[in-house]
Design a protein around this motif. Structure first.
Motif, PDB file in Angstrom:
ATOM      1  N   GLU A  50      63.385 -10.438 -10.022  1.00  0.00           N
ATOM      2  CA  GLU A  50      62.638  -9.496  -9.203  1.00  0.00           C
ATOM      3  C   GLU A  50      63.980  -8.523  -8.654  1.00  0.00           C
ATOM      4  N   ARG A  51      65.105  -8.838  -8.350  1.00  0.00           N
ATOM      5  CA  ARG A  51      66.089  -8.072  -7.859  1.00  0.00           C
ATOM      6  C   ARG A  51      66.425  -6.987  -8.877  1.00  0.00           C
ATOM      7  N   TYR A  52      66.428  -7.504 -10.019  1.00  0.00           N
ATOM      8  CA  TYR A  52      67.006  -6.791 -11.101  1.00  0.00           C
ATOM      9  C   TYR A  52      65.974  -5.837 -11.734  1.00  0.00           C
ATOM     10  N   ILE A 104      71.160 -13.156 -17.415  1.00  0.00           N
ATOM     11  CA  ILE A 104      70.055 -12.268 -17.164  1.00  0.00           C
ATOM     12  C   ILE A 104      69.337 -11.977 -18.265  1.00  0.00           C
ATOM     13  N   ALA A 105      70.271 -11.995 -19.256  1.00  0.00           N
ATOM     14  CA  ALA A 105      69.505 -11.707 -20.926  1.00  0.00           C
ATOM     15  C   ALA A 105      68.843 -13.050 -21.036  1.00  0.00           C
ATOM     16  N   GLN A 106      69.019 -14.116 -20.949  1.00  0.00           N
ATOM     17  CA  GLN A 106      68.547 -15.202 -21.302  1.00  0.00           C
ATOM     18  C   GLN A 106      67.231 -15.459 -20.411  1.00  0.00           C
ATOM     19  N   ILE A 107      67.463 -15.224 -19.268  1.00  0.00           N
ATOM     20  CA  ILE A 107      66.117 -15.327 -18.461  1.00  0.00           C
ATOM     21  C   ILE A 107      65.076 -14.301 -18.679  1.00  0.00           C
ATOM     22  N   PHE A 108      65.592 -13.142 -19.101  1.00  0.00           N
ATOM     23  CA  PHE A 108      64.335 -12.030 -19.705  1.00  0.00           C
ATOM     24  C   PHE A 108      64.003 -12.767 -20.960  1.00  0.00           C
ATOM     25  N   GLU A 109      64.668 -13.435 -21.989  1.00  0.00           N
ATOM     26  CA  GLU A 109      64.302 -13.807 -23.148  1.00  0.00           C
ATOM     27  C   GLU A 109      63.137 -14.997 -22.906  1.00  0.00           C
ATOM     28  N   VAL A 110      63.477 -15.880 -21.970  1.00  0.00           N
ATOM     29  CA  VAL A 110      62.625 -17.066 -21.467  1.00  0.00           C
ATOM     30  C   VAL A 110      61.272 -16.568 -21.129  1.00  0.00           C
ATOM     31  N   ARG A 111      61.429 -15.281 -20.106  1.00  0.00           N
ATOM     32  CA  ARG A 111      59.949 -14.719 -19.822  1.00  0.00           C
ATOM     33  C   ARG A 111      59.540 -14.109 -20.999  1.00  0.00           C
ATOM     34  N   ALA A 140      58.367  -7.115 -26.932  1.00  0.00           N
ATOM     35  CA  ALA A 140      59.135  -5.725 -26.933  1.00  0.00           C
ATOM     36  C   ALA A 140      59.499  -4.987 -25.493  1.00  0.00           C
ATOM     37  N   HIS A 141      58.224  -5.172 -24.866  1.00  0.00           N
ATOM     38  CA  HIS A 141      58.254  -4.500 -23.259  1.00  0.00           C
ATOM     39  C   HIS A 141      59.298  -4.957 -22.605  1.00  0.00           C
ATOM     40  N   ILE A 142      59.352  -6.399 -22.564  1.00  0.00           N
ATOM     41  CA  ILE A 142      60.024  -7.203 -21.661  1.00  0.00           C
ATOM     42  C   ILE A 142      61.600  -7.158 -22.229  1.00  0.00           C
ATOM     43  N   MET A 143      62.026  -7.317 -23.502  1.00  0.00           N
ATOM     44  CA  MET A 143      63.223  -7.251 -23.995  1.00  0.00           C
ATOM     45  C   MET A 143      63.895  -5.795 -23.770  1.00  0.00           C
ATOM     46  N   SER A 144      63.167  -4.731 -23.873  1.00  0.00           N
ATOM     47  CA  SER A 144      63.608  -3.414 -23.654  1.00  0.00           C
ATOM     48  C   SER A 144      63.930  -3.138 -22.358  1.00  0.00           C
ATOM     49  N   ALA A 145      63.094  -3.634 -21.346  1.00  0.00           N
ATOM     50  CA  ALA A 145      63.512  -3.622 -19.881  1.00  0.00           C
ATOM     51  C   ALA A 145      64.946  -4.266 -19.605  1.00  0.00           C
ATOM     52  N   CYS A 146      65.016  -5.344 -20.288  1.00  0.00           N
ATOM     53  CA  CYS A 146      66.342  -6.198 -20.308  1.00  0.00           C
ATOM     54  C   CYS A 146      67.411  -5.127 -20.708  1.00  0.00           C
ATOM     55  N   GLN A 147      67.330  -4.955 -21.890  1.00  0.00           N
ATOM     56  CA  GLN A 147      68.407  -3.845 -22.462  1.00  0.00           C
ATOM     57  C   GLN A 147      68.634  -2.665 -21.476  1.00  0.00           C
ATOM     58  N   ALA A 174      74.725 -22.439   2.003  1.00  0.00           N
ATOM     59  CA  ALA A 174      73.885 -21.609   0.883  1.00  0.00           C
ATOM     60  C   ALA A 174      74.169 -20.481   0.710  1.00  0.00           C
ATOM     61  N   ILE A 175      74.478 -20.026  -0.466  1.00  0.00           N
ATOM     62  CA  ILE A 175      74.798 -18.713  -0.745  1.00  0.00           C
ATOM     63  C   ILE A 175      73.824 -17.902  -1.700  1.00  0.00           C
ATOM     64  N   VAL A 176      73.591 -16.625  -1.853  1.00  0.00           N
ATOM     65  CA  VAL A 176      72.760 -16.161  -2.899  1.00  0.00           C
ATOM     66  C   VAL A 176      73.368 -16.230  -4.389  1.00  0.00           C
ATOM     67  N   THR A 177      72.573 -16.797  -5.142  1.00  0.00           N
ATOM     68  CA  THR A 177      73.099 -17.189  -6.719  1.00  0.00           C
ATOM     69  C   THR A 177      73.606 -15.833  -7.290  1.00  0.00           C
ATOM     70  N   ARG A 178      74.708 -16.064  -7.874  1.00  0.00           N
ATOM     71  CA  ARG A 178      75.408 -14.810  -8.548  1.00  0.00           C
ATOM     72  C   ARG A 178      74.714 -15.120 -10.046  1.00  0.00           C
ATOM     73  N   VAL A 179      74.288 -14.122 -10.795  1.00  0.00           N
ATOM     74  CA  VAL A 179      73.726 -14.297 -12.160  1.00  0.00           C
ATOM     75  C   VAL A 179      74.487 -13.520 -13.165  1.00  0.00           C
ATOM     76  N   SER A 180      75.184 -13.905 -14.035  1.00  0.00           N
ATOM     77  CA  SER A 180      75.924 -13.050 -15.097  1.00  0.00           C
ATOM     78  C   SER A 180      74.899 -12.404 -15.819  1.00  0.00           C
ATOM     79  N   GLU A 181      75.658 -11.393 -16.630  1.00  0.00           N
ATOM     80  CA  GLU A 181      74.840 -10.691 -17.666  1.00  0.00           C
ATOM     81  C   GLU A 181      74.421 -11.335 -18.700  1.00  0.00           C
TER      82      GLU A 181
END
Length: 225
Positions: free
Chosen positions: A165-167, A87-94, A206-213, A77-84
């Protein structure tokens, strides 16, 4: 002999060893103690908690389902690597999920909902412990979705937030990140009080996507890029 039931702990609701280990590893990932790509050695965790590897394995499998851990051949088991881009896609889903959740929730909101949300806003604004910011942020957001009476939707949103959460901790510690979030939270709450579903949904999105940016602009360069 009669018992004082007020002092009895409900062991049926007590956390299992797997639950405790899962929270420990999840928190370690969220606060950066365990970095991306870092191995999680089951033997070490089992010794730390003085348990067999069974509850450790159960916890890791659950974290794998949450997207926080992945299993690799010969590495375990390793901690998942997430590419930028990921990350953007996960924020968009959120953003999509939460903007819909608040629209479903607003018609059923009560004064109690508004008071609870405001209390979380104030607690977030006063808090100086970075480790508490993301939890208070979640409490504010989730209390605005509970009146939608869609527990599966809220659980799904929580799962997406756990992956971020880590981001979020990084984003909230940026210059003015916390102050911006506080201001936007209060704007969202005011739209809810006005019963303006479309405005609240737009503000959440807008709040979530601006946080992503903001995060992507300040994210440290990933190793190996």
């Amino acid at each position: 002999m009669p018992f004082n039931t007020a002092q009895v702990t409900n062991l049926g609701k007590a956390p299992t060893a797997s639950d405790v280990i899962l929270k420990f590893i999840r928190d370690s990932i969220a606060d950066g103690s365990l970095d991306e790509g870092e191995p999680i050695r089951q033997d070490d965790v089992a010794r730390l908690f003085n348990v067999s590897k069974i509850p450790v394995r159960e916890a890791l499998k659950r974290l794998e389902a949450e997207g926080l851990v992945e299993f690799h051949r010969n590495k375990g088991a390793i901690v998942t690597r997430v590419s930028e881009p990921e990350i953007a896609q996960i924020f968009e889903v959120r953003a999509i999920l939460e903007s819909n959740a608040i629209k479903l929730s607003i018609p059923h909101m009560t004064e109690e909902t508004f008071e609870k949300a405001l209390a979380y806003c104030d607690a977030f604004a006063r808090e100086t412990d970075v480790a508490r910011w993301s939890e208070l942020n979640w409490r504010f957001h989730s209390c605005l979705y509970e009146d939608a009476q869609r527990p599966f939707l809220v659980t799904t949103i929580r799962s997406v937030n756990d992956r971020l959460e880590r981001y979020l901790r990084v984003q909230l510690t940026l210059s003015h990140g916390k102050q911006t979030a506080d201001r936007e939270h209060r704007q969202i709450l005011e739209a809810c009080r006005e019963r303006d579903e479309e405005k609240a949904a737009g503000l959440i999105y807008a709040h979530i996507m601006s946080a992503c940016q903001s995060l992507l602009e300040h994210l440290p360069a990933k190793k190996g890029r």
